[in-house]
Design a protein around this motif. Structure first.
Motif, mmCIF file in Angstrom:
data_model
loop_
_atom_site.group_PDB
_atom_site.id
_atom_site.type_symbol
_atom_site.label_atom_id
_atom_site.label_comp_id
_atom_site.label_asym_id
_atom_site.label_seq_id
_atom_site.Cartn_x
_atom_site.Cartn_y
_atom_site.Cartn_z
ATOM 1 N N UNK A 738 -29.493 18.382 -46.680
ATOM 2 C CA UNK A 738 -28.518 17.382 -47.152
ATOM 3 C C UNK A 738 -28.037 17.807 -48.536
ATOM 4 N N UNK A 739 -26.742 17.979 -48.709
ATOM 5 C CA UNK A 739 -26.239 18.405 -50.007
ATOM 6 C C UNK A 739 -24.822 17.881 -50.217
ATOM 7 N N UNK A 740 -24.440 17.882 -51.487
ATOM 8 C CA UNK A 740 -23.063 17.556 -51.852
ATOM 9 C C UNK A 740 -22.523 18.720 -52.677
ATOM 10 N N UNK A 741 -21.233 18.998 -52.478
ATOM 11 C CA UNK A 741 -20.639 20.141 -53.169
ATOM 12 C C UNK A 741 -19.661 19.629 -54.223
ATOM 13 N N UNK A 742 -19.719 20.241 -55.405
ATOM 14 C CA UNK A 742 -18.854 19.804 -56.507
ATOM 15 C C UNK A 742 -17.383 19.915 -56.150
ATOM 16 N N UNK A 743 -17.018 20.916 -55.323
ATOM 17 C CA UNK A 743 -15.614 21.122 -54.994
ATOM 18 C C UNK A 743 -15.169 20.299 -53.790
ATOM 19 N N UNK A 744 -16.010 19.395 -53.332
ATOM 20 C CA UNK A 744 -15.622 18.477 -52.264
ATOM 21 C C UNK A 744 -15.228 17.149 -52.907
ATOM 22 N N UNK A 745 -13.955 16.777 -52.790
ATOM 23 C CA UNK A 745 -13.488 15.559 -53.452
ATOM 24 C C UNK A 745 -14.031 14.294 -52.809
ATOM 25 N N UNK A 746 -14.641 14.404 -51.631
ATOM 26 C CA UNK A 746 -15.253 13.240 -50.997
ATOM 27 C C UNK A 746 -16.758 13.181 -51.270
ATOM 28 N N UNK A 747 -17.231 13.957 -52.244
ATOM 29 C CA UNK A 747 -18.666 13.929 -52.550
ATOM 30 C C UNK A 747 -19.083 12.573 -53.105
ATOM 31 N N UNK A 748 -18.138 11.778 -53.591
ATOM 32 C CA UNK A 748 -18.485 10.428 -54.046
ATOM 33 C C UNK A 748 -18.988 9.582 -52.870
ATOM 34 N N UNK A 749 -18.526 9.906 -51.668
ATOM 35 C CA UNK A 749 -18.716 9.003 -50.531
ATOM 36 C C UNK A 749 -19.696 9.521 -49.487
ATOM 37 N N UNK A 750 -19.708 10.848 -49.275
ATOM 38 C CA UNK A 750 -20.563 11.390 -48.204
ATOM 39 C C UNK A 750 -21.190 12.713 -48.631
ATOM 40 N N UNK A 751 -22.203 13.109 -47.874
ATOM 41 C CA UNK A 751 -22.747 14.452 -48.003
ATOM 42 C C UNK A 751 -21.868 15.434 -47.222
ATOM 43 N N UNK A 752 -22.102 16.705 -47.421
ATOM 44 C CA UNK A 752 -21.428 17.722 -46.611
ATOM 45 C C UNK A 752 -22.085 17.780 -45.241
ATOM 46 N N UNK A 753 -21.493 18.541 -44.328
ATOM 47 C CA UNK A 753 -21.987 18.479 -42.952
ATOM 48 C C UNK A 753 -23.323 19.210 -42.799
ATOM 49 N N UNK A 754 -24.069 18.779 -41.804
ATOM 50 C CA UNK A 754 -25.418 19.299 -41.587
ATOM 51 C C UNK A 754 -25.434 20.467 -40.615
ATOM 52 N N UNK A 755 -26.533 20.559 -39.869
ATOM 53 C CA UNK A 755 -26.735 21.724 -38.997
ATOM 54 C C UNK A 755 -25.640 21.811 -37.933
ATOM 55 N N UNK A 756 -25.255 23.034 -37.613
ATOM 56 C CA UNK A 756 -24.307 23.263 -36.525
ATOM 57 C C UNK A 756 -24.773 24.475 -35.727
ATOM 58 N N UNK A 757 -24.897 24.281 -34.439
ATOM 59 C CA UNK A 757 -25.213 25.395 -33.538
ATOM 60 C C UNK A 757 -23.942 25.758 -32.796
ATOM 61 N N UNK A 758 -23.624 27.038 -32.787
ATOM 62 C CA UNK A 758 -22.364 27.467 -32.184
ATOM 63 C C UNK A 758 -22.595 28.613 -31.223
ATOM 64 N N UNK A 759 -21.768 28.649 -30.193
ATOM 65 C CA UNK A 759 -21.750 29.780 -29.273
ATOM 66 C C UNK A 759 -20.303 30.245 -29.159
ATOM 67 N N UNK A 760 -20.103 31.557 -29.231
ATOM 68 C CA UNK A 760 -18.750 32.101 -29.182
ATOM 69 C C UNK A 760 -18.730 33.301 -28.241
ATOM 70 N N UNK A 761 -17.743 33.323 -27.376
ATOM 71 C CA UNK A 761 -17.597 34.429 -26.427
ATOM 72 C C UNK A 761 -16.228 35.059 -26.644
ATOM 73 N N UNK A 762 -16.235 36.369 -26.737
ATOM 74 C CA UNK A 762 -15.007 37.104 -26.986
ATOM 75 C C UNK A 762 -14.854 38.185 -25.925
ATOM 76 N N UNK A 763 -13.754 38.163 -25.198
ATOM 77 C CA UNK A 763 -13.505 39.165 -24.150
ATOM 78 C C UNK A 763 -12.196 39.875 -24.471
ATOM 79 N N UNK A 764 -12.245 41.173 -24.553
ATOM 80 C CA UNK A 764 -11.061 41.968 -24.884
ATOM 81 C C UNK A 764 -10.771 42.935 -23.753
ATOM 82 N N UNK A 765 -9.520 43.014 -23.357
ATOM 83 C CA UNK A 765 -9.159 43.900 -22.242
ATOM 84 C C UNK A 765 -7.880 44.679 -22.558
#
Lengths: 765, 199
Positions: A738-765
């Motif tokens: 849980x953290x707040x960033x100085x350069x986030x203008x909404x830090x007065x109101x919320x924390x920055x976003x938490x964990x994110x799990x991502x999957x990405x598939x790239x196919x080139x032909x």
């Protein structure tokens, strides 16, 4: 990756001297697929000698020692290759290079011009950041920070400067949108560009005078020349926001015609901090682009069109009223309400559409001379919605259309560049919003002449350039006459009409010294200026996002900035180091500052007044980027960003300056099979607390520093038909910090976003 | 090919204006121009647990008007409300064009609720007079002597916030935790006095 095919087309012995054990080699570099010659390819022998192929694609190296020879061959439009030759006699041979296809390919640090250094995103960084917005994509580069308005809106910041002080160069055209707003993110689809770079010096000569902070350069790669249909499909999904994206690119060539077309769709719902959802933070995005090219003899015509469309939700708990509301939220540390997950986007929200059409023509006069011209037209339509008191929430509070036409013609030869540039920009507020527009309608016209010249001396280069800009500004809009009252007690309005002219010279002088083969020192001194924007001159109204009353200042003068960037590049077999040391003085730096003695009394309460003002300022700092090949399999990457900024007139700190940041990563690279490349990377970011801060200049002091960790695993398989498929798995903020960033203008109101799990598939032909 | 390019250029220049539009003056419908609070003495009668209020004969209504530029009553303005009496509190507002606009609060009851801050439950009783607890009409009963500065706040609430507010929150000093902004923020001085108070 394509393997180099080394074809020995001839073996001759000539001028063999038994007493002199030296060998000559020569040959040609050709396109593997079209067999065309490759002009201006770099050939590097070990760490000592670099030669360039001539206009016939030929190279010639003399007096080489007997034995094993390691050659590195690189070219901007082709995949770089290394070959090893056992030299026992003079040799003539051809080297075949494979063109870069639609793959997101690049090199890390690349020379631009002679004294300027571009920091280009690497292929791994582009893949890892797929589906993110432009500012987040750029954030891996040292010296680049992200100025956020909540979880969905982000603007890039270079060395502490942002907004109108950064030029976004979209396929050769200045991206013109309403960058004056802190909560206006650039309308750019990163998928549309295979190469994205940052230039940290002013670059005022070529691309316009406003770029005090730097330049974000987004370019497509050359279209593949040997296929009718090639392309890629990229899809991904994120756990945080339960969002996904899909992007498809197609390209091909037949005879003199080439094409490329792409489409991107993004959908996400409410984002989550480490332990709560942030209400109304979903987004949808639909973007498309088409590039058509016709080449015949020395003529080349390009037609490029693109559309960017987005709808962004803005956290409802941040659109609040007086400073009492803000202080209550700061004291609580998080939103008072609990929100559930939802894909619904309601007011407050933004819908933004940006269209671009560009017609380009270039004529290669001869091997040394070229003429380039383009015309472009852009339309940026921004609608901002809020919870309204009277009208329906579906009626926008702001409805602004910005139309920009640009025309440029440049003549260039090997060392000299001369150009003329003109732009017509029109800003109109659409009527019917039921609110007085915060900025008036305006015309903003610009004419410029520029020239630059490069001088080679030995292995070194110098560069000098100048630019003259004339800007005409004509604004008209209804404003409040705060010092007068109607008979019924209401505040009257008057029609403001204001015309002004700005003109100025910009200049650049630079030098590149190759101190020895592995070490280069580039020094670039650039003078740039920026006319005040419409919002800085005329804004007048309550800014709900910050609970402030913003007032423009029609007496503002142009900013003038002098930036000196020194870049040290050291490159050997195991270390690639790039250090940017910069200093910048800005006269008449424009900023918005609260006046503690002035408040705006309204029937809705008391609001602190933020008024635009200008003082002299100084910025300086160091950006460091290093890649270390620890072993054959292990790589270590380090990035350090540091900027200091002061108001020299008042001897005080400037607001919204990023604190020091360290990013590091260690990667293990391995092959599962011969046709596979894979890596696992652990990334760490430390963002320090901003301690250089004027007390009581903001609603809350800067938040504490924080650490985040990401882990990324990627595997790429290549088929015999040169098709590739990649699978990338990542966990960002893996410890759910849980953290707040100085350069986030909404830090007065919320924390920055938490964990994110991502999957990405790239196919080139 | 050249003809197509020429046609495209002509089309672009034809359909894109080279100068700004004349600005259109907007009537700021979101902004309020003035507010008036009216206190009318009423007789409160309770029957079967239900209160009814009827105008008190011979008593005049008191009102305070809040206007630009200060949106404060003239210096020294204050009200005397009598202990034991009940008053009907009414809000009247005008918009930017001078039109009556208090109905706009009732039109969106889920987004609006008024708070009357500055008095304790032991000093004042407050009952919302509309079913949806908006509070452009309310009944207040003075319970004991006090001199206070009352603060009438009309809160513009974010969606789903009002369900967390009850009628008992009428003087909740932590009203800012009910996320929204203020449509009205009116401060005025009031003395709760006995009936024989001479001034």
């Amino acid at each position: 990756m394509t393997r180099i095919t080394l074809i020995f087309i001839n073996l001759f012995i000539s001028f063999l001297s038994f007493g002199q054990q030296k060998i000559d080699i020569s040959g040609k570099v050709i396109n593997k697929e079209t067999k065309e010659i490759v002009v201006h390819a770099f050939l590097k022998v070990g760490n000592q000698i670099t030669v360039l192929t001539n206009h016939q694609g030929e190279f010639h190296l003399q007096d080489l020692p007997l034995g094993n020879l390691n050659l590195d061959i690189s070219h901007i439009a082709y995949a770089s290759k290394k070959i090893s030759i056992d030299l026992s006699k003079d040799t003539i041979f051809s080297i075949e290079l494979t063109p870069k296809s639609i793959n997101l390919d690049e090199i890390s640090i690349q020379k631009v011009g002679t004294t300027n250094t571009a920091n280009t995103l690497k292929i791994e960084q582009r893949k890892e950041s797929q589906g993110k917005n432009l500012a987040e994509v750029l954030a891996d580069i040292a010296g680049v920070s992200t100025l956020k308005t909540g979880a969905t809106i982000a603007k890039p910041m270079i060395n502490g400067l942002f907004g109108n002080r950064i030029i976004l160069l979209n396929n050769g055209t200045r991206h013109e949108s309403q960058q004056w707003g802190l909560d206006h993110a650039p309308e750019i689809d990163p998928f549309a560009y295979q190469k994205i770079s940052i230039l940290k010096n002013a670059e005022a000569i070529r691309y316009g005078a406003d770029a005090l902070g730097g330049l974000v350069k987004m370019e497509p790669q050359d279209i593949v020349q040997n296929k009718l249909v090639a392309g890629s499909v990229n899809i991904g999904a994120n756990s945080n926001g339960r969002g996904g994206f899909i992007n498809t690119q197609l390209e091909g060539n037949k005879n003199n015609f080439s094409y490329r077309a792409g489409i991107t769709g993004i959908k996400a719902g409410n984002l989550k901090t480490s332990d709560y959802y942030i209400g109304n933070t979903g987004k949808t995005e639909l973007n498309g682009n088409i590039l058509l090219q016709y080449k015949k003899n020395n003529h080349k015509i390009d037609l490029y069109t693109s559309h960017f469309g987005t709808e962004l939700g803005i956290f409802q708990g941040a659109h609040i009223g007086t400073k009492e509301d803000i202080f209550a939220r700061i004291a609580y540390g998080r939103p008072f309400e609990n929100y559930d997950f939802s894909y619904a986007i309601t007011a407050p929200k933004q819908t933004v559409n940006h269209q671009l059409a560009k017609l380009g023509y270039s004529y290669q006069i001869d091997n040394n001379q070229k003429l380039e011209t383009y015309y472009s037209i852009q339309k940026n339509h921004r609608r901002e919605y809020d919870l309204r008191r009277v009208q329906s929430d579906n009626t926008p509070m702001a409805d602004i259309v910005l139309t920009t036409q640009q025309l440029e013609a440049v003549y260039k030869n090997r060392n000299t560049k001369i150009g003329v540039f003109g732009s017509l920009q029109i800003n109109n507020n659409t009527s019917g919003t039921g609110t007085t527009p915060i900025i008036p309608n305006f015309d903003n016209h610009n004419v410029a002449l520029f020239a630059s010249h490069k001088i080679n001396y030995g292995r070194h280069y110098a560069e000098i350039g100048a630019r003259y800009d004339y800007k005409y500004f004509d604004a008209a809009g209804y404003r409040f006459a705060h010092d007068q009252l109607n008979s019924d007690g209401s505040t009257p309005q008057y029609l403001l009409k204001d015309r002004r002219d700005f003109s100025n010279f910009s200049g650049v002088i630079g030098n590149t010294l190759s101190l020895f083969q592995a070490l280069t020192w580039k020094s670039n001194l650039a003078l740039a200026w920026r006319a005040p924007s419409a919002s800085e001159l005329y804004s007048d109204g309550i800014h709900h996002g910050t609970g402030t009353y913003e007032i423009g200042n029609i007496n503002l003068q142009s900013e003038q900035g002098l930036k000196w960037v020194n870049t040290i590049t050291y490159k050997n077999q195991w270390l690639n180091l790039n250090a940017d040391l910069f200093g910048q003085v800005i006269d008449n730096y424009i900023y918005s500052q609260p006046n503690p003695d002035a408040v705006k009394q309204t029937i809705r309460g008391t609001f602190p007044i933020f008024q635009y003002q200008q003082d002299d300022a100084v910025f300086y700092g160091l950006d460091l980027q290093a890649e270390v090949q620890l072993t054959q399999n292990w790589d270590y990457l380090l990035s350090f960003s540091s900027v200091r900024a002061k108001n020299t007139t008042k001897n005080s700190y400037l607001p919204y300056i990023p604190a020091d940041r360290v990013q590091q990563a260690i990667a293990y690279n391995f092959l599962l099979r011969d046709n596979n490349s894979s890596y696992i990377k652990l990334k760490h970011q430390y963002q320090a607390k901003q301690s250089r801060y004027e007390a009581n200049s903001d609603f809350a002091a800067p938040p504490a520093g924080y650490h985040t960790f990401d882990i990324i695993a990627n595997t790429t398989w290549k088929t015999q038909q040169s098709r590739t498929i990649s699978l990338l798995l990542s966990i960002e903020n893996m410890f759910n910090t849980a953290y707040k960033d100085y350069l986030d203008r909404f830090r007065y109101y919320t924390h920055s976003i938490g964990r994110n799990t991502a999957i990405k598939i790239n196919y080139t032909f | 090919m050249k003809n197509y390019i020429l046609l495209a250029l002509i089309s672009i220049f034809t359909f894109s204006s080279c100068t700004k539009d004349d600005p259109t003056q907007e009537l700021d419908q979101e902004q309020l121009n003035s507010a008036t609070l009216i206190f009318t003495p009423v007789v409160k009668e309770t029957k079967d647990g239900k209160a009814t209020y009827t105008p008190m004969q011979g008593e005049e209504a008191h009102s305070i008007k809040f206007e630009a530029p200060t949106y404060l009553p003239p210096v020294g303005t204050h009200l005397h409300l009598h202990v034991g009496h009940t008053y009907k509190l009414e809000l009247k507002t005008t918009d930017f064009a001078g039109r009556a606009s208090e109905q706009t609060f009732l039109n969106r009851p889920e987004n609006h609720q008024a708070f009357l801050l500055g008095a304790e439950n032991t000093e004042l009783d407050f009952v919302y007079a509309d079913e949806t607890n908006v509070g452009i009409t309310a009944y207040i009963t003075v319970k004991q002597e006090a001199s206070v500065v009352l603060n009438y706040v009309m809160r513009h609430l974010r969606p789903n916030v009002k369900k967390n507010i009850t009628a008992e929150d009428w003087n909740n000093t932590e009203y800012t935790k009910f996320t929204g902004d203020n449509d009205l923020d009116l401060k005025f001085e009031v003395h709760f006095v006995d009936e024989d108070h001479g001034h």
